[in-house]
Design an enzyme around this catalytic site. Structure first.
Site, PDB file in Angstrom:
ATOM      1  CD  GLU A  44      -2.622   1.150   2.662  1.00 53.08           C
ATOM      2  OE1 GLU A  44      -3.728   1.717   2.657  1.00 53.08           O
ATOM      3  OE2 GLU A  44      -2.165   0.558   3.669  1.00 53.08           O
ATOM      4  CE  LYS A 119      -7.490   0.787   3.400  1.00 55.26           C
ATOM      5  NZ  LYS A 119      -6.381   1.474   4.119  1.00 55.26           N
ATOM      6  CB  CYS A 160      -4.184  -1.710   4.484  1.00 53.79           C
ATOM      7  SG  CYS A 160      -3.351  -1.362   6.062  1.00 53.79           S
TER       8      CYS A 160
END
Length: 279
Positions: A44, A119, A160
């Site tokens: 990320e 995301k 994440c």
């Protein structure tokens, strides 16, 4: 389809500008390709890690103009490898929204972007040690999941904090993903407590390979990330793991036939049932 795949995770300590980010990660990707990796995954924030809003906004470009994204697409073409840019922080293309997009980009060996994923889950938290994150203030969440086609099977994309939402991973697996990427910049306190456990749980639940390249160490913007990039097999076994925070290449060979064996032994993906939620 070849049942063995040489992969490599790139662990980084990304600087605060895209040009510096490219210079940081490029030699690690070259090392991975020279070692025989056909699929290379970065963490990320591969292009920029900067949480101070004014400095971050000044450092951002659109996806099609970002120096790191353009450089990494050219590098994939030069090296003839598949490259997952775990995420690039880029200017959002949403009208009227000045927040960024936290975007995974899967690049094929010609340098073309063949899949994108923004995301879904953003990280807002006040940690006991005094660290505070408000990702929602600066990052626009995505609206859909992504499973991408590769020569070795389907690759599910996540980033994440997504790893804490198992229903996303179940959806990726039930849509055919046999490999799932979890590029991350986990904070040290949560990384130390939860990182490996969450990755192993997602692999066991889905019967898929989980590949998690990470940021690690002390960054220019003051944050501390956990590192410990990890590859987990579909039975929940650790295949490869970095035991530190420093930039490195983590190679592994995946036996892709292990997915079918794990899912045959525990066919839970076939056993969903509707149920009434508790009142």
């Amino acid at each position: 389809m070849d049942e063995r795949l040489d992969v490599a995770l790139i662990q980084t300590r990304t600087p605060a500008t895209a040009s510096a980010g490219l210079a940081h990660v490029e030699p690690l990707i070259r090392e991975a390709a020279a070692g025989g990796a056909k699929l290379i995954l970065t963490p990320e924030g591969t292009n920029v890690l900067e949480q101070r809003r004014g400095l971050r906004d000044a450092a951002l470009s659109t996806e099609d103009a970002d120096p790191a994204v353009l450089g990494l697409r050219a590098l994939a073409d030069e090296l003839g490898v598949w490259l997952l840019i775990g995420s690039a922080i880029v200017r959002s293309d949403a009208p009227g929204d000045d927040r960024a997009a936290n975007r995974s980009l899967l690049v094929d060996p010609t340098g073309a972007v063949v899949a994108r994923y923004d995301k879904l889950h953003v990280f807002d938290v006040d940690l006991p040690g005094g660290e505070t994150y408000r990702e929602s203030a600066s990052v626009r969440p995505g609206v859909g999941a992504t499973v991408a086609e590769t020569p070795w099977g389907r690759l599910g994309l996540s980033i994440c904090y997504d790893v804490r939402f198992p229903h996303l991973y179940r959806a990726l697996a039930k849509t055919g993903a046999t490999m799932i990427a979890v590029p991350a910049a986990f904070t040290r306190p949560t990384g130390e407590a939860h990182w490996e456990t969450l990755l192993r749980a997602r692999a066991i639940e889905t019967g898929a390979f989980v590949m998690a390249p990470a940021q690690g160490g002390a960054h220019e913007d003051g944050r501390q990330t956990w590192g410990r990039s990890t590859i987990v097999g579909p039975w929940g076994e650790i295949i490869a793991k970095a035991d530190h925070d420093d930039p490195c290449v983590l190679p592994a060979t995946l036996d892709l036939s292990a997915v079918q064996r794990a899912r045959q032994a525990v066919p839970s993906l076939l056993h969903d049932r509707d149920f009434d939620w508790p009142q």
